[in-house]
Structures are given as structure tokens and as C-alpha cells.
Design a protein around this motif. Structure first.
Motif, PDB file in Angstrom:
ATOM      1  N   ARG A 176       7.108   8.288  10.489  1.00 40.43           N
ATOM      2  CA  ARG A 176       8.284   8.175   9.621  1.00 40.43           C
ATOM      3  C   ARG A 176       7.878   7.775   8.208  1.00 40.43           C
ATOM      4  O   ARG A 176       8.369   8.334   7.225  1.00 40.43           O
ATOM      5  N   ARG A 177       6.970   6.820   8.089  1.00 38.57           N
ATOM      6  CA  ARG A 177       6.512   6.396   6.765  1.00 38.57           C
ATOM      7  C   ARG A 177       5.835   7.542   6.024  1.00 38.57           C
ATOM      8  O   ARG A 177       6.064   7.760   4.839  1.00 38.57           O
ATOM      9  N   HIS A 178       4.991   8.275   6.748  1.00 36.74           N
ATOM     10  CA  HIS A 178       4.294   9.411   6.142  1.00 36.74           C
ATOM     11  C   HIS A 178       5.296  10.462   5.668  1.00 36.74           C
ATOM     12  O   HIS A 178       5.227  10.955   4.543  1.00 36.74           O
ATOM     13  N   LYS A 237       0.827  -1.210   0.000  1.00 43.51           N
ATOM     14  CA  LYS A 237       0.000   0.000   0.000  1.00 43.51           C
ATOM     15  C   LYS A 237       0.861   1.261   0.000  1.00 43.51           C
ATOM     16  O   LYS A 237       0.482   2.268  -0.575  1.00 43.51           O
ATOM     17  N   TYR A 238       2.026   1.228   0.613  1.00 47.82           N
ATOM     18  CA  TYR A 238       2.902   2.404   0.610  1.00 47.82           C
ATOM     19  C   TYR A 238       3.564   2.573  -0.751  1.00 47.82           C
ATOM     20  O   TYR A 238       3.756   3.689  -1.215  1.00 47.82           O
ATOM     21  N   GLY A 239       3.904   1.466  -1.383  1.00 41.55           N
ATOM     22  CA  GLY A 239       4.473   1.547  -2.728  1.00 41.55           C
ATOM     23  C   GLY A 239       3.479   2.150  -3.709  1.00 41.55           C
ATOM     24  O   GLY A 239       3.828   2.974  -4.546  1.00 41.55           O
ATOM     25  N   ASP A 240       2.208   1.740  -3.597  1.00 44.28           N
ATOM     26  CA  ASP A 240       1.164   2.304  -4.445  1.00 44.28           C
ATOM     27  C   ASP A 240       0.976   3.789  -4.176  1.00 44.28           C
ATOM     28  O   ASP A 240       0.806   4.585  -5.097  1.00 44.28           O
ATOM     29  N   LEU A 241       1.019   4.163  -2.905  1.00 43.12           N
ATOM     30  CA  LEU A 241       0.872   5.564  -2.521  1.00 43.12           C
ATOM     31  C   LEU A 241       1.989   6.413  -3.123  1.00 43.12           C
ATOM     32  O   LEU A 241       1.743   7.476  -3.701  1.00 43.12           O
TER      33      LEU A 241
END
Length: 88
Positions: A53-55, A3-7
Motif C-alpha cells: 500500500r505504501r509503495h 523515509k517515505y516523505g523523503d521518497l
């Protein structure tokens, strides 16, 4: 993790469609890259929640800047530079 890769992929697609840089994009280099004789770089480690951190990492990539540039600028604005580096 997908989901983070897609984002990130969607954010990059949006940025590629825009011709102008965002107004809030930081384009200056860290101080160590501006000086003619770069000072030795060291790690600055802080603990933050994983979700933040991810954001922040995704937003930095979306804006085409590094978190190092953002943190360096924020620390200089908050605390300034040492007296021997004020003119640089």
C-alpha cells in the motif's frame, strides 16, 4: 516514516523537472465524475500488505493520479460495466 516523505519529495522533484507527462499516466476521471448525474459513491475496502500500500500510494502520487482512478480502470478492464452503463 520520514523515509517515505523523503521518497515522495524526491519523486515530486523529478516529476517537476520533466516537461511532458509520463506515457503511463492515467488522465481520465472516474466514471462517477464523467456522468452528468453522479451516482452515489461508496467505499470499496480491500486488505493488502502495508508495504505494498505504501509503495502504491507513493507511485500514484509520483504519477499525479489517485489510487481510486487506477483501481476503477483496472476493475472496468477486468469485469466491464453493468449493461445499463455500457454506452456511457
Amino acid at each position: 516514516m520520514a523515509k517515505y516523505g523523503d521518497l515522495i519529495r524526491k519523486a515530486r522533484e523529478t516529476d517537476n523537472q520533466e516537461d511532458n507527462k509520463p506515457e503511463n499516466q492515467i488522465s481520465e476521471k472516474p466514471e462517477s465524475q464523467i456522468n452528468q448525474q453522479p451516482e452515489e459513491e461508496v467505499n470499496l475496502c480491500i486488505k493488502v500488505p502495508k508495504s505494498l500500500r505504501r509503495h502504491w500510494a507513493a507511485e500514484a502520487k509520483r504519477h499525479g493520479i489517485t489510487m481510486t482512478e487506477v483501481m476503477t480502470k483496472a476493475l472496468i478492464q477486468r469485469f466491464g460495466k453493468p449493461d445499463n452503463q455500457q454506452t456511457r
